[in-house]
Each structure stands twice: as C-alpha cells, then as structure tokens.
Design an enzyme around this catalytic site. Structure first.
Site, PDB file in Angstrom:
ATOM      1  N   ARG A 136      -7.404  -7.272   0.923  1.00 24.12           N
ATOM      2  CA  ARG A 136      -7.332  -6.130  -0.076  1.00 24.12           C
ATOM      3  C   ARG A 136      -7.747  -4.923   0.737  1.00 24.12           C
ATOM      4  O   ARG A 136      -7.732  -3.713  -0.007  1.00 24.12           O
ATOM      5  CB  ARG A 136      -8.220  -6.258  -1.136  1.00 24.12           C
ATOM      6  CG  ARG A 136      -8.287  -7.330  -2.155  1.00 24.12           C
ATOM      7  CD  ARG A 136      -6.911  -7.530  -2.655  1.00 24.12           C
ATOM      8  NE  ARG A 136      -6.842  -8.587  -3.686  1.00 24.12           N
ATOM      9  CZ  ARG A 136      -5.525  -9.132  -4.047  1.00 24.12           C
ATOM     10  NH1 ARG A 136      -4.574  -9.062  -3.321  1.00 24.12           N
ATOM     11  NH2 ARG A 136      -5.611 -10.320  -5.006  1.00 24.12           N
ATOM     12  N   HIS A 157       6.621 -16.353  -0.776  1.00 20.15           N
ATOM     13  CA  HIS A 157       6.283 -16.368  -2.032  1.00 20.15           C
ATOM     14  C   HIS A 157       7.407 -16.757  -3.108  1.00 20.15           C
ATOM     15  O   HIS A 157       8.316 -15.966  -3.038  1.00 20.15           O
ATOM     16  CB  HIS A 157       5.400 -15.150  -2.600  1.00 20.15           C
ATOM     17  CG  HIS A 157       4.999 -15.192  -3.828  1.00 20.15           C
ATOM     18  ND1 HIS A 157       3.639 -15.191  -4.156  1.00 20.15           N
ATOM     19  CD2 HIS A 157       5.854 -14.913  -5.099  1.00 20.15           C
ATOM     20  CE1 HIS A 157       3.667 -14.868  -5.830  1.00 20.15           C
ATOM     21  NE2 HIS A 157       4.864 -14.916  -5.970  1.00 20.15           N
ATOM     22  N   HIS A 198       1.946 -21.721  -1.061  1.00 22.56           N
ATOM     23  CA  HIS A 198       1.243 -22.322  -2.560  1.00 22.56           C
ATOM     24  C   HIS A 198       2.367 -22.867  -3.120  1.00 22.56           C
ATOM     25  O   HIS A 198       2.732 -22.680  -4.522  1.00 22.56           O
ATOM     26  CB  HIS A 198       0.803 -21.197  -3.417  1.00 22.56           C
ATOM     27  CG  HIS A 198       1.544 -19.589  -3.483  1.00 22.56           C
ATOM     28  ND1 HIS A 198       3.031 -19.693  -3.852  1.00 22.56           N
ATOM     29  CD2 HIS A 198       1.012 -18.520  -3.280  1.00 22.56           C
ATOM     30  CE1 HIS A 198       3.299 -18.356  -3.626  1.00 22.56           C
ATOM     31  NE2 HIS A 198       2.102 -17.719  -3.363  1.00 22.56           N
ATOM     32  N   PRO A 223      -3.060 -11.337 -11.475  1.00 23.53           N
ATOM     33  CA  PRO A 223      -3.092 -12.976 -11.105  1.00 23.53           C
ATOM     34  C   PRO A 223      -3.911 -13.020  -9.883  1.00 23.53           C
ATOM     35  O   PRO A 223      -3.841 -12.522  -8.992  1.00 23.53           O
ATOM     36  CB  PRO A 223      -1.552 -13.314 -10.857  1.00 23.53           C
ATOM     37  CG  PRO A 223      -1.029 -12.060 -10.299  1.00 23.53           C
ATOM     38  CD  PRO A 223      -1.761 -11.076 -10.900  1.00 23.53           C
ATOM     39  N   ASP A 235      -5.180 -18.868  -0.704  1.00 25.76           N
ATOM     40  CA  ASP A 235      -4.518 -17.869  -1.526  1.00 25.76           C
ATOM     41  C   ASP A 235      -5.768 -17.209  -2.119  1.00 25.76           C
ATOM     42  O   ASP A 235      -5.695 -16.716  -3.384  1.00 25.76           O
ATOM     43  CB  ASP A 235      -3.529 -18.302  -2.546  1.00 25.76           C
ATOM     44  CG  ASP A 235      -2.728 -17.393  -3.163  1.00 25.76           C
ATOM     45  OD1 ASP A 235      -2.969 -16.097  -2.589  1.00 25.76           O
ATOM     46  OD2 ASP A 235      -1.859 -17.417  -3.791  1.00 25.76           O
ATOM     47  N   HIS A 289      -6.077 -12.807   0.775  1.00 22.95           N
ATOM     48  CA  HIS A 289      -5.643 -11.520   0.575  1.00 22.95           C
ATOM     49  C   HIS A 289      -7.267 -10.532   0.654  1.00 22.95           C
ATOM     50  O   HIS A 289      -8.345 -11.118   0.120  1.00 22.95           O
ATOM     51  CB  HIS A 289      -5.419 -11.401  -1.003  1.00 22.95           C
ATOM     52  CG  HIS A 289      -4.132 -11.985  -1.097  1.00 22.95           C
ATOM     53  ND1 HIS A 289      -2.931 -11.427  -1.036  1.00 22.95           N
ATOM     54  CD2 HIS A 289      -3.877 -13.328  -1.617  1.00 22.95           C
ATOM     55  CE1 HIS A 289      -2.005 -12.075  -1.298  1.00 22.95           C
ATOM     56  NE2 HIS A 289      -2.438 -13.346  -1.651  1.00 22.95           N
ATOM     57  N   ASP A 311       4.408 -11.762   0.326  1.00 19.73           N
ATOM     58  CA  ASP A 311       3.812 -12.303  -0.543  1.00 19.73           C
ATOM     59  C   ASP A 311       3.105 -11.792  -1.536  1.00 19.73           C
ATOM     60  O   ASP A 311       2.441 -10.515  -1.339  1.00 19.73           O
ATOM     61  CB  ASP A 311       2.550 -13.313   0.042  1.00 19.73           C
ATOM     62  CG  ASP A 311       1.788 -14.081  -1.052  1.00 19.73           C
ATOM     63  OD1 ASP A 311       2.427 -15.142  -1.700  1.00 19.73           O
ATOM     64  OD2 ASP A 311       0.593 -13.726  -1.238  1.00 19.73           O
ATOM     65  N   HIS A 365     -10.081 -10.070  -7.563  1.00 16.95           N
ATOM     66  CA  HIS A 365      -9.828  -9.013  -8.359  1.00 16.95           C
ATOM     67  C   HIS A 365     -10.869  -8.781  -9.190  1.00 16.95           C
ATOM     68  O   HIS A 365     -11.748  -9.397  -9.411  1.00 16.95           O
ATOM     69  CB  HIS A 365      -8.687  -9.473  -9.503  1.00 16.95           C
ATOM     70  CG  HIS A 365      -7.405  -9.754  -8.798  1.00 16.95           C
ATOM     71  ND1 HIS A 365      -6.514  -8.700  -8.384  1.00 16.95           N
ATOM     72  CD2 HIS A 365      -6.521 -10.868  -8.593  1.00 16.95           C
ATOM     73  CE1 HIS A 365      -5.295  -9.140  -8.023  1.00 16.95           C
ATOM     74  NE2 HIS A 365      -5.149 -10.412  -8.336  1.00 16.95           N
TER      75      HIS A 365
HETATM   76  O1  DOR Z   1      -2.074 -15.251  -7.532  1.00 17.66           O
HETATM   77  C1  DOR Z   1      -1.716 -14.508  -6.985  1.00 17.66           C
HETATM   78  N1  DOR Z   1      -2.442 -13.382  -6.523  1.00 17.66           N
HETATM   79  N2  DOR Z   1      -0.673 -14.747  -6.297  1.00 17.66           N
HETATM   80  C2  DOR Z   1      -0.008 -14.028  -5.572  1.00 17.66           C
HETATM   81  O2  DOR Z   1       1.038 -14.186  -5.084  1.00 17.66           O
HETATM   82  C3  DOR Z   1      -0.605 -12.720  -5.327  1.00 17.66           C
HETATM   83  C4  DOR Z   1      -2.028 -12.766  -5.210  1.00 17.66           C
HETATM   84  C5  DOR Z   1      -2.488 -11.527  -5.293  1.00 17.66           C
HETATM   85  O3  DOR Z   1      -2.467 -10.651  -4.226  1.00 17.66           O
HETATM   86  O4  DOR Z   1      -3.534 -11.027  -6.382  1.00 17.66           O
HETATM   87 ZN    ZN Z   2       1.861 -15.716  -3.515  1.00 15.41          ZN
HETATM   88 ZN    ZN Z   3      -0.957 -14.842  -1.929  1.00 16.13          ZN
END
Ligand code: DOR
Ligand code: ZN
Ligand code: ZN
Length: 380
Positions: free
Chosen positions: A60, A173, A199, A279, A265, A58, A146, A269
């Site tokens: 972002r 996902h 995952h 998450p 993954d 990711h 996802d 954040h």
């Molecule tokens: O832990 C996760 N974070 N799982 C996901 O599927 C999305 C991801 C996110 O984009 O933060």
């Molecule tokens: Zn995911």
């Molecule tokens: Zn992911």
C-alpha cells in the site's frame, strides 16, 4: 552464528545438523567444530526452515498508508517468517514508472527489514499503454496489473511477447478466472512468454492448468492461504472464496505439482474500506500457520510446504536462498511446528486486521526470523 540442535526442513527433506553462518551465508550444514566465539542459537525442539518469500504482497506504499506502509508490512512479514516480499503495483498513484520503482527500492534499503522486489505495472495506470519496459527492466524483473485484469487480449499477447523479449515475469490477476486463464494459456500455445498466474482459486482453472502443463507449456501459478484454508466464506476477497470442491481441487493441485507456489496476497484494508466493499485479507502474519494446518491434515510433508513457500519463489525471483545448503544466503526461520495456534487479529502488527479467520485454529508458530545471519524477529 551457529544454530544448533534444530531439526532442519527444506525442499530436500528432514535432517539434523548444526548450521554455521559466516558473513550472512550458510557455511556448513553439519558443523562439528569449535563453538566458542560464536553467537549460538539453540534450536532444540524447534524446526529450522528457509525463511519464506512472498511473490505477492500489497504494501500500500505509496498512497494508502492508512491501510499499511512498507515498514508495518515488512514487520508483519518478518513476524510471519518472511524475509523477501514482492509488492504489487496497485498503489496510489499506480507504480507504473521508473521513479516510483526506484523510490520504493531505496526506501526498502533504508528500512533494512525484508529484502524487496517492487513489481511494476505492466501498463500505464493499468490501462492499455505499456509502461517503459525497456528502461524499467533495469530495476525490476516482475510486472503485474494485479487488482485488475489485463482486459485486452492483444495487450496480453503483446505483454507476453515482450516478457520473453526483455526477460521479465508477467504476473496476472484473472477475472473471470476460468475465462481469462483459458485465454492466456491459449496465447501461450501460440508463442512462449514468462507467465505467472496469481491466486488460482477454482477447480476448473486447476483442470485447465494441469492439462496445459501436461502438454508441456511452461508457466507458473500460485495459491493464497485463505483459498487453501477456507471455503464458502462470506467475506469479500478477489478472487472470491470457492466451494468445498474448489478447495479440494487446490489441495489436489498442491499434491500433484500443478500449483507451483504458496503466496499470500496479503491485502490490508481499513475497517471503513472493508465496509465499502474493498476485497482482500490481511494474512501475512499467519500465512504459514494457515498453510501448515492444511498441509498437515492432508498428510503433505513440511518439506513440500518449504518448497512452495521458499524454494519455488526464490527460483522465480532468481534469489540465492530458499533452501538450506552451503553457499546460499542464511535466510532462515525457526518454527515450533507442533504448536497449536489460534488466529488472533488482536496480535497483528499490520496496520490492518481484516481477516475472517479470527479465532480459528491453525498450526505451528514462527519463533525467529533471520536474514543473512541477522536476527530480524525473535519471539522465543
Ligand atoms: O482481494 C484482493 N485484494 N485481490 C486483489 O486482487 C487485490 C487486492 C487488493 O489490492 O486489495
Ligand atoms: Zn489479484
Ligand atoms: Zn493481489
């Protein structure tokens, strides 16, 4: 460029030999010629592996640049030994159209850090209407919602049918994991499709996948460093941390080939977003060390990890790398495989350091990352 004296490890095992790189391509794996007029990298006491390829990152970008952006994510990736990233589509707005995919592809070209696959959403705004697949397959071959499950069974069935028709990979996902994986494997039993399950985290899912593969169903699946490294940890990630039995099942699945590949993954954040319950774990800088600690302790050879971090993802993304063989791209990583390392979030170059393993011991350290014969990260 010549990389000399290193121990070479990839899917083909362990060996010695000096590597000659010409025009970004591996030209010889046992070079004995004249070393003059070459850029020499002394790999003595290091291990040379194919650089890593992340099927599941990711970045972002666009929209959540305060968490990460393409540049910081790619710098973090290079530090972690990765030269190719496939970035998920849960950006803001969601990457669900041709323009956004093209925009990110050209941005990655300009940055010239990692090679790049922009994953496109399967459905518009992650709802039930398909994106313009027929057009978008010209610029990417991977589609995924996802972050969110493809809820409609008919949408999933149609998506898998289209994946075969148009020749793209559909990465999923699955929440709740066991139920949705079961549903999707049952769809695959009706008709073929190009499915990649993201995952995998639960023992019961592994059992379903193992059984389906033994029946002869064709699909792939991945694990993350955090689910392989830790269990019963109170930290929000999706899917959640499993039990000791779940983690043990993942290790068994790695050993017996049920699990195809090791992704990250990487999910950066901000502190505030974590406090609000987002998450995810920022892990791409330490993914190799996390995996290698577990593989080493479980007596799984480094060559198997190389297969799962480089060879299999290269195959899935149709890249000319992932093994150290003549005529493949010289995408390489120099590792100090025996170095004890400690996960330290203060060292992260990612914008986000959301990682519950701060202070934990890991194994091995990436010291150099090379993309097509060019040094992209050097920390010898
Ligand atoms: O832990 C996760 N974070 N799982 C996901 O599927 C999305 C991801 C996110 O984009 O933060
Ligand atoms: Zn995911
Ligand atoms: Zn992911």
């Amino acid at each position: 460029m010549i990389i000399k004296n290193a121990e070479i490890v990839d899917i083909h095992g362990r060996r010695k030999g000096d590597i000659l790189v010409k025009d970004g391509i591996v030209a010889d794996t046992d070079f004995k010629g004249n070393y003059e007029d070459h850029q020499i990298i002394d790999g003595l006491n290091y291990t040379l592996m194919p650089s890593f390829i992340d099927m599941h990152t990711h970045l972002r970008d666009p929209g959540f640049e305060y968490k990460e952006d393409m540049e910081t994510g790619m710098r973090a990736a290079l530090k972690g030994g990765y030269t190719h990233l496939a970035a998920m589509a849960n950006t803001n707005p969601i990457t669900d159209n041709m323009d956004m995919v093209v925009e990110n592809l050209s941005k990655s070209k300009e940055l010239n850090l990692c090679d790049f696959t922009q994953i496109c959403a399967l459905t518009k705004d992650f709802e039930e209407e398909f994106v313009d697949l027929e057009k978008i397959i010209a610029v990417t071959k991977v589609f995924s919602n996802d972050g969110k499950t493809v809820v409609g069974e008919n949408t999933m069935r149609e998506g898998l049918k289209l994946s075969k028709e148009f020749g793209f990979l559909l990465a999923t996902h699955c929440e709740p994991e066991v139920e949705v994986v079961k549903r999707d494997l049952n769809i695959l039993r009706e008709m073929p499709g190009n499915l990649h399950i993201c995952h995998v985290s639960e023992k019961e899912t592994l059992n379903l996948i193992r059984k389906a593969k033994r029946e002869g169903l064709r699909f792939t699946c991945e694990v993350t460093p955090h689910h392989v490294f830790g269990n019963d940890i109170d930290y929000k990630v999706s899917p959640p941390f499993g039990t000791k039995a779940d983690r043990q099942a993942l290790i068994e699945g790695i050993k017996d080939g049920t699990i195809d590949l090791c992704a990250t993954d990487h999910a950066p954040h901000s502190k505030e977003d974590k406090e609000k319950g987002s998450p995810g774990i920022s892990n791409i800088e330490v993914a190799f060390s996390m995996y290698w600690k577990v593989f080493y302790e479980e007596n799984i050879p480094l060559g198997k990890l190389s297969q799962m971090m480089s060879y299999e993802p290269a195959k899935l993304l149709d890249l000319n790398c992932g093994e150290i063989v003549v005529d493949r791209e010289a995408n390489l990583v120099l590792i100090d495989e025996n170095r004890e390392s400690t996960i330290d979030i203060k060292d992260f170059v990612s914008k986000s350091n959301n990682n519950p393993f701060h202070g934990r011991k890991a194994k091995g350290k990436v010291v150099m990352t090379i993309k097509r014969g060019e040094i992209k990260y050097d920390n010898r």
